[in-house]
Design a protein around this motif. Structure first.
Motif, mmCIF file in Angstrom:
data_model
loop_
_atom_site.group_PDB
_atom_site.id
_atom_site.type_symbol
_atom_site.label_atom_id
_atom_site.label_comp_id
_atom_site.label_asym_id
_atom_site.label_seq_id
_atom_site.Cartn_x
_atom_site.Cartn_y
_atom_site.Cartn_z
ATOM 1 N N GLY A 1 52.335 72.324 24.536
ATOM 2 C CA GLY A 1 53.592 73.036 24.367
ATOM 3 C C GLY A 1 54.824 72.291 24.832
ATOM 4 O O GLY A 1 55.882 72.904 24.987
ATOM 5 N N ASN A 2 54.731 70.983 25.054
ATOM 6 C CA ASN A 2 55.918 70.231 25.454
ATOM 7 C C ASN A 2 55.769 68.782 25.020
ATOM 8 O O ASN A 2 54.661 68.269 24.883
ATOM 9 C CB ASN A 2 56.126 70.316 26.972
ATOM 10 N N GLY A 3 56.912 68.113 24.809
ATOM 11 C CA GLY A 3 56.895 66.702 24.455
ATOM 12 C C GLY A 3 57.159 65.789 25.632
ATOM 13 O O GLY A 3 57.203 64.571 25.479
ATOM 14 N N HIS A 4 57.335 66.379 26.815
ATOM 15 C CA HIS A 4 57.664 65.589 27.994
ATOM 16 C C HIS A 4 56.494 64.711 28.438
ATOM 17 O O HIS A 4 56.692 63.555 28.831
ATOM 18 C CB HIS A 4 58.083 66.502 29.142
ATOM 19 N N ALA A 5 55.297 65.273 28.407
ATOM 20 C CA ALA A 5 54.141 64.554 28.951
ATOM 21 C C ALA A 5 53.908 63.236 28.226
ATOM 22 O O ALA A 5 53.717 62.186 28.871
ATOM 23 C CB ALA A 5 52.894 65.431 28.881
ATOM 24 N N THR A 6 53.932 63.251 26.900
ATOM 25 C CA THR A 6 53.692 62.009 26.172
ATOM 26 C C THR A 6 54.825 61.015 26.401
ATOM 27 O O THR A 6 54.597 59.798 26.460
ATOM 28 C CB THR A 6 53.527 62.279 24.666
ATOM 29 N N THR A 7 56.045 61.520 26.553
ATOM 30 C CA THR A 7 57.181 60.639 26.854
ATOM 31 C C THR A 7 56.991 59.947 28.192
ATOM 32 O O THR A 7 57.142 58.721 28.308
ATOM 33 C CB THR A 7 58.491 61.452 26.867
ATOM 34 N N TYR A 8 56.658 60.714 29.220
ATOM 35 C CA TYR A 8 56.455 60.137 30.548
ATOM 36 C C TYR A 8 55.267 59.176 30.559
ATOM 37 O O TYR A 8 55.315 58.116 31.205
ATOM 38 C CB TYR A 8 56.227 61.242 31.572
ATOM 39 N N ARG A 9 54.201 59.525 29.864
ATOM 40 C CA ARG A 9 53.010 58.671 29.881
ATOM 41 C C ARG A 9 53.302 57.292 29.298
ATOM 42 O O ARG A 9 52.913 56.272 29.866
ATOM 43 C CB ARG A 9 51.874 59.352 29.111
ATOM 44 N N ALA A 10 53.979 57.266 28.158
ATOM 45 C CA ALA A 10 54.290 55.983 27.526
ATOM 46 C C ALA A 10 55.247 55.172 28.400
ATOM 47 O O ALA A 10 55.016 53.987 28.676
ATOM 48 C CB ALA A 10 54.894 56.215 26.144
ATOM 49 N N LEU A 11 56.322 55.813 28.851
ATOM 50 C CA LEU A 11 57.346 55.111 29.623
ATOM 51 C C LEU A 11 56.808 54.601 30.951
ATOM 52 O O LEU A 11 56.979 53.423 31.305
ATOM 53 C CB LEU A 11 58.534 56.041 29.867
ATOM 54 N N LEU A 12 56.142 55.481 31.700
ATOM 55 C CA LEU A 12 55.700 55.102 33.042
ATOM 56 C C LEU A 12 54.508 54.154 32.994
ATOM 57 O O LEU A 12 54.352 53.303 33.886
ATOM 58 C CB LEU A 12 55.371 56.351 33.852
ATOM 59 N N GLY A 13 53.673 54.281 31.962
ATOM 60 C CA GLY A 13 52.585 53.320 31.805
ATOM 61 C C GLY A 13 53.121 51.912 31.634
ATOM 62 O O GLY A 13 52.641 50.954 32.259
ATOM 63 N N ALA A 14 54.140 51.774 30.798
ATOM 64 C CA ALA A 14 54.739 50.450 30.583
ATOM 65 C C ALA A 14 55.540 50.004 31.798
ATOM 66 O O ALA A 14 55.602 48.802 32.104
ATOM 67 C CB ALA A 14 55.631 50.496 29.342
ATOM 68 N N PHE A 15 56.141 50.950 32.502
ATOM 69 C CA PHE A 15 56.898 50.603 33.707
ATOM 70 C C PHE A 15 55.955 50.062 34.786
ATOM 71 O O PHE A 15 56.288 49.097 35.485
ATOM 72 C CB PHE A 15 57.637 51.842 34.213
ATOM 73 N N ALA A 16 54.787 50.664 34.897
ATOM 74 C CA ALA A 16 53.792 50.178 35.861
ATOM 75 C C ALA A 16 53.307 48.784 35.494
ATOM 76 O O ALA A 16 53.049 47.951 36.382
ATOM 77 C CB ALA A 16 52.616 51.146 35.930
ATOM 78 N N GLU A 17 53.183 48.504 34.199
ATOM 79 C CA GLU A 17 52.760 47.168 33.771
ATOM 80 C C GLU A 17 53.760 46.089 34.170
ATOM 81 O O GLU A 17 53.407 44.911 34.269
ATOM 82 C CB GLU A 17 52.539 47.152 32.258
ATOM 83 N N ARG A 18 54.984 46.503 34.450
ATOM 84 C CA ARG A 18 55.996 45.556 34.914
ATOM 85 C C ARG A 18 55.904 45.319 36.417
ATOM 86 O O ARG A 18 56.717 44.601 36.997
ATOM 87 C CB ARG A 18 57.396 46.067 34.539
ATOM 88 N N GLY A 19 54.909 45.942 37.062
ATOM 89 C CA GLY A 19 54.636 45.685 38.469
ATOM 90 C C GLY A 19 55.184 46.705 39.439
ATOM 91 O O GLY A 19 55.088 46.521 40.656
ATOM 92 N N HIS A 20 55.735 47.809 38.930
ATOM 93 C CA HIS A 20 56.364 48.794 39.805
ATOM 94 C C HIS A 20 55.375 49.880 40.243
ATOM 95 O O HIS A 20 54.386 50.151 39.548
ATOM 96 C CB HIS A 20 57.558 49.430 39.103
ATOM 97 N N ALA A 21 55.647 50.511 41.383
ATOM 98 C CA ALA A 21 54.806 51.580 41.926
ATOM 99 C C ALA A 21 55.460 52.923 41.642
ATOM 100 O O ALA A 21 56.664 53.101 41.879
ATOM 101 C CB ALA A 21 54.620 51.392 43.427
#
Length: 379
Positions: free
Chosen positions: A20-40
């Motif tokens: 029922g929301n589009g937020h979860a997929t947005t956060y998953r994609a963004l934060l997954g890639a942000f973590a790959e850049r070495g951030h916690a």
């Protein structure tokens, strides 16, 4: 010189449940890639029953996910919020104003608001509705990250007093959205939660074509559709498609439809995550029209704007297969070039580092918590 990794805390509507929301997929994609850049990353989610009963991600490998029961329970994370280089509060967070005030009080790093619903948020503010954001909070947040670009960014700065409004569109994880080889099941599909302001367009661009072409097959997937809708017999209803199943859903569609909410059409420059997901999967997209569409995809070459049932049927029944595949390939190439999660994570890092640098030179106002400078950071 290598820059040190950032410690980021995000308080968002949901990471654990895409129901029922589009937020979860947005956060998953963004934060997954942000973590790959070495951030916690620490993601804090309010534990509410409607998401607790529909969780499809409970142990992410790209961030720490914790739940809090209420505002009092949020105190457990006060030290983590204080120690973070940046804290981001998302739109539609329960009791978002109170959460924002705590972040303003506790956070010593950059305090940012991530608006995944910018046109809706601004319409609510104009109506005096402060469900999760108030004008004074906008001024106090160091950074306003917006799902809407274009002229809206200047409006947020000049009319609402944001020190810095920056575009941060949704994106797609290209690794997760690889469509499997699958037999086509539908000629046209739509994936989205029911919204009263989208329903007339869905009726005009999918249900009416279905009634006029009973030999074609259609699908509408998503929750919360009311019982009174008259679904044609050749329209398959699917209550929910989990993100992991989105690629298969798009792969089974010759075309898919994008329908934009009314507030987002009025604002323009507000692409839906479904656009990028479908394009990544190689499914050509039919869409309603809105200002700024051409800055995201090239109409006619990478995306197919339609206005009426006849436009839809002309494409479903008359577009050559080679042309259909060419449009799909063009859209996928565009996403690879500009709208992947990796691109968006790089933009997020740039915005946060810009704000960090700015805050070092401009002291915060001890009364209201914001910076003493009223100009945007780029000035």
């Amino acid at each position: 010189m290598t820059r040190p990794p950032l410690r980021l805390v995000v308080l968002g509507l949901s990471l654990s449940s895409s129901w029922g929301n589009g937020h979860a997929t947005t956060y998953r994609a963004l934060l997954g890639a942000f973590a790959e850049r070495g951030h916690a990353i620490l993601f804090l989610e309010r534990d509410v029953p409607w998401y607790a009963g529909h969780r499809d991600l409970t142990d992410p490998d790209f961030c720490e996910l914790s739940f809090y029961d209420d505002l009092a329970d949020l105190e457990r994370f006060r030290d983590r919020i204080a120690a973070a280089d940046a804290v981001v509060v998302g739109s539609y967070v329960p009791e978002g104003v109170a959460v924002g005030r705590r972040v303003q009080s506790w956070g010593r790093g950059v305090r940012a608001f991530y608006d995944i619903d910018t046109p809706v948020t601004l319409a609510k503010l104009e109506a005096g509705d402060h469900e999760y954001l108030t004008p004074d909070l906008i001024r106090a947040y160091d950074l306003y990250l917006s799902f809407t670009g274009g002229p809206t960014l200047r409006w947020i700065e000049e009319h609402h007093g944001s020190p810095a409004a920056r575009q941060l569109y949704c994106s797609v994880d290209m690794d997760a959205y690889r469509a499997p080889a699958r037999a086509v099941r539908w000629d046209l599909s739509y994936l989205g939660t029911h919204s009263p302001d989208r329903q007339p367009t869905l009726t005009r661009l999918l249900l009416e074509p279905a009634r006029q072409a009973p030999h074609l097959r259609f699908a509408v997937a998503g929750p919360q559709y009311p019982a009174g809708i008259d679904w044609p017999r050749n329209v398959e209803r699917i209550e929910h498609v989990a993100p992991a199943d989105h690629p298969a859903f798009y792969a089974a569609s010759r075309y898919t439809l994008n329908v934009t909410r009314a507030d987002m059409i009025r604002a323009g420059y507000s692409p839906s995550v479904r656009l990028f997901e479908a394009a990544a999967c190689g499914t050509p997209i039919l869409t309603d029209r809105w200002e700024g569409l051409e800055t995201v995809f090239v109409p006619g070459r990478e995306i197919l704007p339609v206005d009426a049932a006849g436009d839809v049927l002309a494409l479903l029944e008359g577009q050559p297969e080679a042309e259909r595949l060419r449009v799909a390939a063009g859209a996928r190439a565009r996403v690879l070039a500009a709208h992947s999660a990796a691109h968006r994570a790089a933009e997020l890092e740039a915005h946060l580092r810009e704000a960090i640098t700015h805050n070092r030179h401009v002291p915060r106002d001890p009364v209201r918590g914001g910076t003493t400078a009223g100009a945007a950071m780029s000035d």
